[in-house]
Design an enzyme around this catalytic site. Structure first.
Site, mmCIF file in Angstrom:
data_model
loop_
_atom_site.group_PDB
_atom_site.id
_atom_site.type_symbol
_atom_site.label_atom_id
_atom_site.label_comp_id
_atom_site.label_asym_id
_atom_site.label_seq_id
_atom_site.Cartn_x
_atom_site.Cartn_y
_atom_site.Cartn_z
ATOM 1 N N ARG A 113 48.932 46.824 53.392
ATOM 2 C CA ARG A 113 48.468 48.140 52.959
ATOM 3 C C ARG A 113 47.849 48.846 54.160
ATOM 4 O O ARG A 113 46.989 48.276 54.839
ATOM 5 C CB ARG A 113 47.443 48.004 51.833
ATOM 6 C CG ARG A 113 47.970 47.298 50.598
ATOM 7 C CD ARG A 113 46.875 47.026 49.592
ATOM 8 N NE ARG A 113 46.286 48.247 49.078
ATOM 9 C CZ ARG A 113 46.606 48.809 47.909
ATOM 10 N NH1 ARG A 113 47.509 48.230 47.144
ATOM 11 N NH2 ARG A 113 46.023 49.904 47.501
ATOM 12 N N CYS A 120 40.192 62.933 51.279
ATOM 13 C CA CYS A 120 40.719 62.984 49.921
ATOM 14 C C CYS A 120 40.425 64.355 49.326
ATOM 15 O O CYS A 120 39.405 64.973 49.652
ATOM 16 C CB CYS A 120 40.109 61.880 49.056
ATOM 17 S SG CYS A 120 40.866 61.743 47.420
ATOM 18 N N CYS A 127 34.973 55.846 43.249
ATOM 19 C CA CYS A 127 35.582 55.670 44.563
ATOM 20 C C CYS A 127 34.755 56.310 45.671
ATOM 21 O O CYS A 127 34.497 55.693 46.696
ATOM 22 C CB CYS A 127 36.991 56.266 44.535
ATOM 23 S SG CYS A 127 37.881 56.197 46.090
ATOM 24 N N SER A 220 46.974 57.091 40.719
ATOM 25 C CA SER A 220 45.617 56.851 40.211
ATOM 26 C C SER A 220 45.262 57.950 39.223
ATOM 27 O O SER A 220 45.110 59.111 39.602
ATOM 28 C CB SER A 220 44.607 56.822 41.362
ATOM 29 O OG SER A 220 44.907 55.779 42.264
ATOM 30 N N MET A 295 35.172 47.940 39.684
ATOM 31 C CA MET A 295 34.767 47.052 40.775
ATOM 32 C C MET A 295 33.658 47.681 41.604
ATOM 33 O O MET A 295 33.607 48.902 41.756
ATOM 34 C CB MET A 295 35.973 46.729 41.665
ATOM 35 C CG MET A 295 37.080 45.970 40.959
ATOM 36 S SD MET A 295 38.540 45.697 42.008
ATOM 37 C CE MET A 295 39.311 47.313 41.979
ATOM 38 N N CYS A 358 43.036 35.376 43.462
ATOM 39 C CA CYS A 358 42.962 35.088 44.890
ATOM 40 C C CYS A 358 43.905 33.965 45.317
ATOM 41 O O CYS A 358 44.348 33.926 46.463
ATOM 42 C CB CYS A 358 41.531 34.725 45.275
ATOM 43 S SG CYS A 358 40.328 36.027 44.951
ATOM 44 N N ASP A 676 -0.069 44.580 30.968
ATOM 45 C CA ASP A 676 0.441 44.415 29.609
ATOM 46 C C ASP A 676 -0.190 43.211 28.919
ATOM 47 O O ASP A 676 -0.532 43.273 27.731
ATOM 48 C CB ASP A 676 1.960 44.252 29.660
ATOM 49 C CG ASP A 676 2.554 43.979 28.290
ATOM 50 O OD1 ASP A 676 2.354 44.794 27.378
ATOM 51 O OD2 ASP A 676 3.220 42.935 28.140
#
Length: 710
Positions: A113, A120, A127, A220, A295, A358, A676
């Site tokens: 990738r 953006c 994101c 997306s 995530m 994974c 308290d």
């Protein structure tokens, strides 16, 4: 070393404009790249042994087959597949996979990738941090020739799939020419060229991208409601995304064969009610909708409560569609695939948080500033850009520099001009890549650790301003044709060991980062201002990308002063019905330190390495001084003075930002707990003196009670 560069095709395969159809590429990779390397004409020549055999354990000894994803195969494809493989195909599929891209757990990384921009045109909640991210200067980002060179290097080592990501890749002005050049690597072994996009601008460039070699689009999209879209992305644009989707379906009906997937990040209370509408999207359309577990990344304010698990989503869908069935997938699939019988499309679940995949991970990532990440959730990165640019005296490699460097590489070789592509310092690049891949962990951390780990914001993973760690420059670059066999180079290279020595690291743990200058910060001659506000007065989280991880310690103090001596005596004697006051307050303080980012909105999550809270009952004595009791005692009526509880909280971490807020939160929570538990016998208590008394680590050094002690 004189070498003959490996030839590659210079242009992209063109589609017929009317049909936009493309058959599968059948051009094989070279049977062996050892034949392209010429002998080293020096007295110190290093012999080149045969490549290492493939790992003995299954399933890595079997030939790799392409993944059958997308529309059903055409009749001519089926007939072609039915023919017995040629000798050339058997040689191609039977050769050992590159050792540089095989990790210590025998995972073969054939999927790359590449982030082509950090910009953006949306600001999605999960994101992009709300305050945005600091953008790198253009010269620090990979140029088109640099991306092509790295792509060719990885393809030569066995990468068959490249995905272009961002930021948003369609905002890059030269995205189509870039895709044409990467698409030209298909004869060298590239099988898939994909794009991950938000779809806002894709419809204008889609036909040109398909002609350039585009085979797959991941869109997306987190909502099908235009108003919710604007809330979640902080921008308008839903109509443009719809236009992109319609265009993809139209091209596929014409035979384009685009593998189309929609990625939906599901967040509780935000878009979890839209799971079923997304399922309905697959009823008539050939698309795979993939639901992604939320995530954690820097700045997205992740919490486990916001995450909707895979099992929850599955239960919701099966409540409406009880006959939902699981489909068989490929061993390297990131998603678990399902289908409602009778529906044209499919459903997928990416379960990074609850059921990680994974064990079969085959993905590597190159960030837009040229760093290699071997794990999405890892913060270790190595710079490929800096090594590549040494051939151009550290400057970005543009088209003119590329032509000049290629000409220099061809001098004295047998290859004709215009027919070769050579990668500068390929040997060292492969060594750095191989070492990074070998250090890849078996799996990423779990939920409890991921939320506190430092990592790039999601927008910059697929560009951080980390400090530079340069390898010593050399007088001239060593050129190597892409595809050098693993056994043909020394391991590790001498320059890597030298760099590790300079920075007090062993080669095993050496980390090389992009040469990014630290962004300017406020200096002493500037007027004072609040750190968590912008110039316009809006609140934002202070960026810490340019800070170095160091050991940081902070201590905070406060007191609970009683108005009656009864409370102090009962605390010392531990006679309150609610239990051990000091013990409960100590636990409360430690727990609060760990939850500070959830309580203080602009506080960065920190991976705390130690937290302790000390409490002491102080009773004024007769005559001189004070008497301190931490338990037991006779009731505390001494001298009739009310007494107090002194609280000290100390927190430490290894990170980029300090832990003063964690220490203050721990001390105040402990004080509130004391209050308290004692309010029934003393309603006049006062919590006072909350302050930081110690700060150590970072650029400011050691600081004690407001004084610099460094």
């Amino acid at each position: 070393m004189r070498t003959t560069p490996v030839p590659v095709r210079s242009g992209a395969r063109r589609l017929r404009a009317a049909l936009l159809s493309r058959g599968p590429c059948t051009s094989p990779r070279p049977t062996s790249l050892v034949q392209h390397a010429r002998p080293i004409a020096t007295a110190a020549a290093v012999p080149m042994p045969e490549p290492a055999p493939p790992p003995a354990a299954e399933p890595y000894t079997t030939p790799r087959d392409p993944v059958p994803i997308g529309p059903p195969p055409r009749a001519d494809d089926v007939a072609s597949a039915a023919r017995p493989p040629s000798r050339r195909d058997r040689i191609r599929d039977g050769r050992p996979f590159s050792d540089f891209l095989t990790d210590a757990f025998h995972r073969q990384h054939d999927y790359l990738r590449i982030s082509v921009t950090e910009r953006c045109n949306l600001r999605c909640l999960y994101c992009m941090p709300e305050e945005g991210v600091p953008l790198s200067p253009p010269r620090e980002l990979l140029t088109t020739p640099e991306i092509v060179l790295l792509s060719s290097l990885f393809v030569s080592q066995g990468v068959t799939k490249i995905r272009l990501t961002g930021g948003e890749p369609t905002v890059r002005p030269d995205i189509v020419p870039l895709m044409r050049q990467i698409g030209a690597l298909r004869p060298r072994g590239l099988r898939e060229l994909c794009l991950t996009t938000n779809g806002v601008a894709l419809h204008r460039k889609l036909e040109a991208m398909v002609e350039a070699g585009l085979t797959g689009v991941n869109l997306s999209l987190d909502t099908l409601d235009p108003w919710q879209f604007q809330l979640m992305t902080r921008r308008a644009g839903f109509a443009a995304v719809q236009k992109t989707m319609d265009r993809i379906f139209a091209l596929n009906r014409a035979g384009a064969g685009i593998q189309f997937k929609i990625n939906c990040v599901v967040m509780r209370g935000l878009n979890d009610r839209e799971i079923l509408p997304f399922v309905e999207l697959t009823r008539e359309r050939d698309v795979e909708v993939r639901f992604i577990e939320y995530m954690p990344f820097d700045g997205n304010r992740w919490s486990q409560g916001k995450m909707v698990s895979y099992q929850e989503m599955l239960d919701v869908i099966r409540g409406r569609y009880p006959d939902l069935r699981r489909l068989e997938g490929h061993r390297n699939d990131t998603s678990k695939t399902f289908q409602v019988p009778g529906f044209a499309g499919r459903l997928g679940f990416i379960t990074s948080m609850t059921h990680n995949f994974c064990g079969t991970c085959n993905r590597l990532r190159i960030t837009s500033d040229g760093n290699l990440k071997v794990c999405l959730f890892g913060n270790a990165e190595v710079s490929l850009r800096d090594i590549l640019r040494r051939a151009n005296k550290g400057e970005p490699i543009d088209e003119a520099a590329m032509a000049s460097l290629q000409q220099a590489a061809l001098e004295g070789s047998d290859a004709a001009p215009g027919t070769a592509l050579a990668v500068p310092d390929a040997e060292e690049l492969l060594q750095v890549i191989g070492m990074a891949v070998k250090r890849k962990k078996e799996k990423h951390a779990g939920i409890g650790e991921l939320e506190h780990m430092k990592n790039r914001p999601m927008i910059l993973i697929d560009s951080s301003s980390t400090s530079s760690r340069h390898a010593p420059p050399r007088s001239r670059p060593r050129w190597q044709p892409v595809g050098l066999p693993p056994s043909a180079v020394s391991y590790p290279p001498p320059w890597l060991a030298s760099a590790a020595t300079l920075h007090h690291h062993t080669p095993r743990h050496a980390r090389f980062f992009s040469a990014t200058a630290r962004r300017p910060s406020s200096s002493d001659d500037q007027p004072p201002r609040l750190t968590h506000t912008t110039a316009s007065g809006a609140a934002y989280m202070v960026p810490i990308h340019d800070k170095q991880p160091t050991r940081r310690v902070a201590a905070a103090r406060c007191s609970v002063r009683f108005s009656s001596p009864v409370a102090a005596g009962l605390v010392r004697a531990n006679q309150l019905k609610k239990g051990d006051v000091l013990g409960v307050a100590r636990v409360a303080g430690i727990m609060a330190a760990k939850r500070t980012p959830d309580l203080v909105p602009l506080c960065h999550p920190v991976a705390i390495t130690h937290a302790e809270v000390d409490l002491a009952v102080v009773v004024p004595g007769e005559g001189e001084g004070e008497r301190v009791e931490t338990g037991g005692g006779d009731g505390g009526e001494r001298g009739g003075e009310p007494g107090r509880v002194d609280i000290t909280a100390t927190v430490s971490c290894d990170g980029k930002t300090g832990v003063e807020m964690e220490a203050l939160t721990a001390a105040s929570a402990a004080a509130l707990t004391v209050y308290d538990m004692c309010k029934a016998v003393d309603k006049g208590m006062v919590i006072e003196g909350l302050r930081v008394v110690l700060k150590e680590g970072g650029r400011s050094g050691k600081w004690v009670e407001g004084e610099n002690a460094s």
